[in-house]
Write an enzyme that holds these catalytic residues in place. Structure first.
Site, PDB file in Angstrom:
ATOM      1  N   SER A   9       7.995  19.772 123.535  1.00 26.88           N
ATOM      2  CA  SER A   9       9.177  19.255 122.841  1.00 26.88           C
ATOM      3  C   SER A   9       9.311  17.752 123.086  1.00 26.88           C
ATOM      4  O   SER A   9       9.648  17.307 124.183  1.00 26.88           O
ATOM      5  CB  SER A   9      10.420  19.993 123.343  1.00 26.88           C
ATOM      6  OG  SER A   9      11.554  19.462 122.719  1.00 26.88           O
ATOM      7  N   HIS A  34       6.010  19.283 119.333  1.00 28.95           N
ATOM      8  CA  HIS A  34       7.154  19.870 118.626  1.00 28.95           C
ATOM      9  C   HIS A  34       8.251  18.818 118.497  1.00 28.95           C
ATOM     10  O   HIS A  34       8.756  18.309 119.492  1.00 28.95           O
ATOM     11  CB  HIS A  34       7.656  21.091 119.396  1.00 28.95           C
ATOM     12  CG  HIS A  34       8.791  21.803 118.737  1.00 28.95           C
ATOM     13  ND1 HIS A  34       8.612  22.753 117.747  1.00 28.95           N
ATOM     14  CD2 HIS A  34      10.133  21.694 118.916  1.00 28.95           C
ATOM     15  CE1 HIS A  34       9.791  23.201 117.357  1.00 28.95           C
ATOM     16  NE2 HIS A  34      10.735  22.581 118.053  1.00 28.95           N
ATOM     17  N   ASP A  36      11.886  17.865 117.149  1.00 25.31           N
ATOM     18  CA  ASP A  36      13.198  18.320 116.690  1.00 25.31           C
ATOM     19  C   ASP A  36      13.905  17.171 115.991  1.00 25.31           C
ATOM     20  O   ASP A  36      14.358  16.227 116.633  1.00 25.31           O
ATOM     21  CB  ASP A  36      14.047  18.774 117.881  1.00 25.31           C
ATOM     22  CG  ASP A  36      13.586  20.102 118.462  1.00 25.31           C
ATOM     23  OD1 ASP A  36      13.206  20.991 117.677  1.00 25.31           O
ATOM     24  OD2 ASP A  36      13.600  20.240 119.698  1.00 25.31           O
ATOM     25  N   MET A  38      17.119  15.967 114.171  1.00 29.43           N
ATOM     26  CA  MET A  38      18.525  16.413 114.122  1.00 29.43           C
ATOM     27  C   MET A  38      19.358  15.416 113.324  1.00 29.43           C
ATOM     28  O   MET A  38      19.238  14.209 113.519  1.00 29.43           O
ATOM     29  CB  MET A  38      19.080  16.505 115.540  1.00 29.43           C
ATOM     30  CG  MET A  38      18.208  17.317 116.484  1.00 29.43           C
ATOM     31  SD  MET A  38      19.031  17.605 118.047  1.00 29.43           S
ATOM     32  CE  MET A  38      17.652  18.206 119.036  1.00 29.43           C
ATOM     33  N   HIS A  67      10.263  20.412 113.371  1.00 29.54           N
ATOM     34  CA  HIS A  67      11.376  21.369 113.254  1.00 29.54           C
ATOM     35  C   HIS A  67      12.584  20.610 112.716  1.00 29.54           C
ATOM     36  O   HIS A  67      13.192  19.817 113.436  1.00 29.54           O
ATOM     37  CB  HIS A  67      11.637  21.955 114.665  1.00 29.54           C
ATOM     38  CG  HIS A  67      12.821  22.862 114.743  1.00 29.54           C
ATOM     39  ND1 HIS A  67      13.317  23.298 115.960  1.00 29.54           N
ATOM     40  CD2 HIS A  67      13.603  23.430 113.792  1.00 29.54           C
ATOM     41  CE1 HIS A  67      14.366  24.081 115.739  1.00 29.54           C
ATOM     42  NE2 HIS A  67      14.562  24.178 114.444  1.00 29.54           N
ATOM     43  N   MET A  69      16.133  20.268 111.923  1.00 30.40           N
ATOM     44  CA  MET A  69      17.480  20.818 112.164  1.00 30.40           C
ATOM     45  C   MET A  69      18.424  19.967 111.322  1.00 30.40           C
ATOM     46  O   MET A  69      19.271  19.227 111.836  1.00 30.40           O
ATOM     47  CB  MET A  69      17.846  20.681 113.636  1.00 30.40           C
ATOM     48  CG  MET A  69      16.921  21.418 114.577  1.00 30.40           C
ATOM     49  SD  MET A  69      17.489  21.108 116.248  1.00 30.40           S
ATOM     50  CE  MET A  69      16.350  22.089 117.177  1.00 30.40           C
ATOM     51  N   MET A 138      15.168  30.777 117.341  1.00 31.01           N
ATOM     52  CA  MET A 138      15.917  29.936 118.285  1.00 31.01           C
ATOM     53  C   MET A 138      16.461  30.854 119.384  1.00 31.01           C
ATOM     54  O   MET A 138      17.165  31.822 119.096  1.00 31.01           O
ATOM     55  CB  MET A 138      17.088  29.232 117.590  1.00 31.01           C
ATOM     56  CG  MET A 138      16.725  28.069 116.682  1.00 31.01           C
ATOM     57  SD  MET A 138      15.761  26.737 117.421  1.00 31.01           S
ATOM     58  CE  MET A 138      16.706  26.303 118.873  1.00 31.01           C
ATOM     59  N   GLY A 143      20.248  22.115 119.087  1.00 35.56           N
ATOM     60  CA  GLY A 143      20.951  20.843 119.220  1.00 35.56           C
ATOM     61  C   GLY A 143      20.807  20.168 120.564  1.00 35.56           C
ATOM     62  O   GLY A 143      20.819  18.944 120.630  1.00 35.56           O
ATOM     63  N   ASP A 176      12.031  28.679 120.883  1.00 38.38           N
ATOM     64  CA  ASP A 176      12.499  27.319 121.183  1.00 38.38           C
ATOM     65  C   ASP A 176      13.840  27.424 121.910  1.00 38.38           C
ATOM     66  O   ASP A 176      14.805  27.951 121.350  1.00 38.38           O
ATOM     67  CB  ASP A 176      12.655  26.560 119.855  1.00 38.38           C
ATOM     68  CG  ASP A 176      12.904  25.072 120.027  1.00 38.38           C
ATOM     69  OD1 ASP A 176      12.815  24.563 121.158  1.00 38.38           O
ATOM     70  OD2 ASP A 176      13.188  24.419 119.001  1.00 38.38           O
ATOM     71  N   GLY A 198      10.276  22.656 127.034  1.00 37.24           N
ATOM     72  CA  GLY A 198      11.189  21.517 127.169  1.00 37.24           C
ATOM     73  C   GLY A 198      11.504  21.268 128.626  1.00 37.24           C
ATOM     74  O   GLY A 198      10.614  21.313 129.483  1.00 37.24           O
TER      75      GLY A 198
HETATM   76  C1  DX5 Z   1      17.267  22.932 121.276  1.00 36.33           C
HETATM   77  C2  DX5 Z   1      16.070  22.129 121.733  1.00 36.33           C
HETATM   78  C3  DX5 Z   1      15.554  22.650 123.030  1.00 36.33           C
HETATM   79  C4  DX5 Z   1      14.350  21.885 123.482  1.00 36.33           C
HETATM   80  C5  DX5 Z   1      14.280  21.854 124.964  1.00 36.33           C
HETATM   81  O1  DX5 Z   1      17.821  22.308 120.213  1.00 36.33           O
HETATM   82  O2  DX5 Z   1      15.089  22.212 120.734  1.00 36.33           O
HETATM   83  O3  DX5 Z   1      15.275  23.989 122.881  1.00 36.33           O
HETATM   84  O4  DX5 Z   1      13.185  22.252 122.872  1.00 36.33           O
HETATM   85  O5  DX5 Z   1      14.056  23.000 125.608  1.00 36.33           O
HETATM   86  P1  DX5 Z   1      14.819  23.368 126.964  1.00 36.33           P
HETATM   87  O6  DX5 Z   1      15.793  24.418 126.567  1.00 36.33           O
HETATM   88  O7  DX5 Z   1      13.740  23.880 127.866  1.00 36.33           O
HETATM   89  O8  DX5 Z   1      15.471  22.166 127.527  1.00 36.33           O
HETATM   90 ZN    ZN Z   2      12.769  22.829 118.003  1.00 42.33          ZN
END
Ligand code: DX5
Ligand code: ZN
Length: 223
Positions: A9, A34, A36, A38, A67, A69, A138, A143, A176, A198
């Site tokens: 991530s 990956h 994200d 947003m 991804h 969002m 998810m 977020g 995720d 992550g």
């Molecule tokens: C949610 C994020 C998290 C991210 C980090 O929006 O996309 O899921 O990947 O993962 P964690 O939960 O391990 O901090």
């Molecule tokens: Zn993601």
């Protein structure tokens, strides 16, 4: 048995030392980056825009798994294709004409992913099963990093795997959110094969990315 893939991530990497982290991910054999994206509307947070993605895409050969969002993701399919996304995932909740969106993603040669929030039933995908290459379940509300696993999502992973098997479809199931080493075992047991690491694993303080990746693969292999 579907192949295990470890996805890192990008939002959880050290943004001030991104090049160093990218090299560490490459050395660790990370399968996908990956990303994200947003928009502050679909999710409360704003993060990771196109300029960053362009810079990252130029700096690494790790394939990009994007991804979205964001609301009405169909507006940006071409943009992320040009930026080099190999996998483009949109939320079921954010795209009214989901089948058209998925077909457009595939039409540009990308793999089409659909993401489901924890509260969204799997059944919403019943009539687009043939249009999906990857299902992102998810396991937290999207977020923010650092949240706790929502336990009911484990049952959803198992239901999804059973649904795809019943349809004779080999669809990758990505998870995720709070993919810790412990949770990865349960997620893989339920049928997930793409793990997004992550802050709970790959970017945990006190651990190297290489060690995190090794432990994630071991956890998934133990399932
Ligand atoms: C949610 C994020 C998290 C991210 C980090 O929006 O996309 O899921 O990947 O993962 P964690 O939960 O391990 O901090
Ligand atoms: Zn993601």
């Amino acid at each position: 048995m579907p192949q295990i893939k470890v996805c890192a991530s990008l939002a959880c990497a050290d943004l001030l030392n991104l090049e160093r982290d990218l090299r560490a991910m490459e050395a660790a054999g990370i399968d996908y980056l990956h990303i994200d994206v947003m928009d502050g509307t679909f999710v409360p947070n704003l993060a990771l825009g196109t300029d960053l993605l362009r810079a990252v895409g130029r700096a690494t050969r790790i394939p990009l798994d994007v991804h979205l969002m964001i609301e009405r993701p169909e507006r940006y399919i071409e943009t992320f294709h040009v930026l080099g996304a190999q996998v483009l995932t949109v939320h079921q909740e954010a795209s009214i004409h989901l089948q058209r969106t998925l077909a457009a993603i595939r039409g540009l040669g990308m793999r089409a992913g659909v993401a489901l929030n924890p509260a969204t039933p799997l059944e919403t995908l019943r009539y687009v099963l043939d249009d999906i290459d990857l299902l992102l379940i998810m396991t937290v509300n999207p977020g923010f990093a650092g949240q706790k696993l929502i336990p009911s999502t484990l049952g959803k992973i198992a239901d999804a795997r059973a649904l795809f098997e019943a349809h004779h479809r080999e669809v990758d199931i990505q998870v995720d959110g709070n993919v810790s080493f412990e949770n990865a075992v349960r997620m893989a047991q339920a049928g997930a094969n793409w793990l997004v690491g992550g802050t709970s694993s790959l970017f945990m303080s006190g651990l190297t990315i290489a060690e995190g990746a090794r432990q994630l693969r071991t956890a998934a292999g133990a399932a």
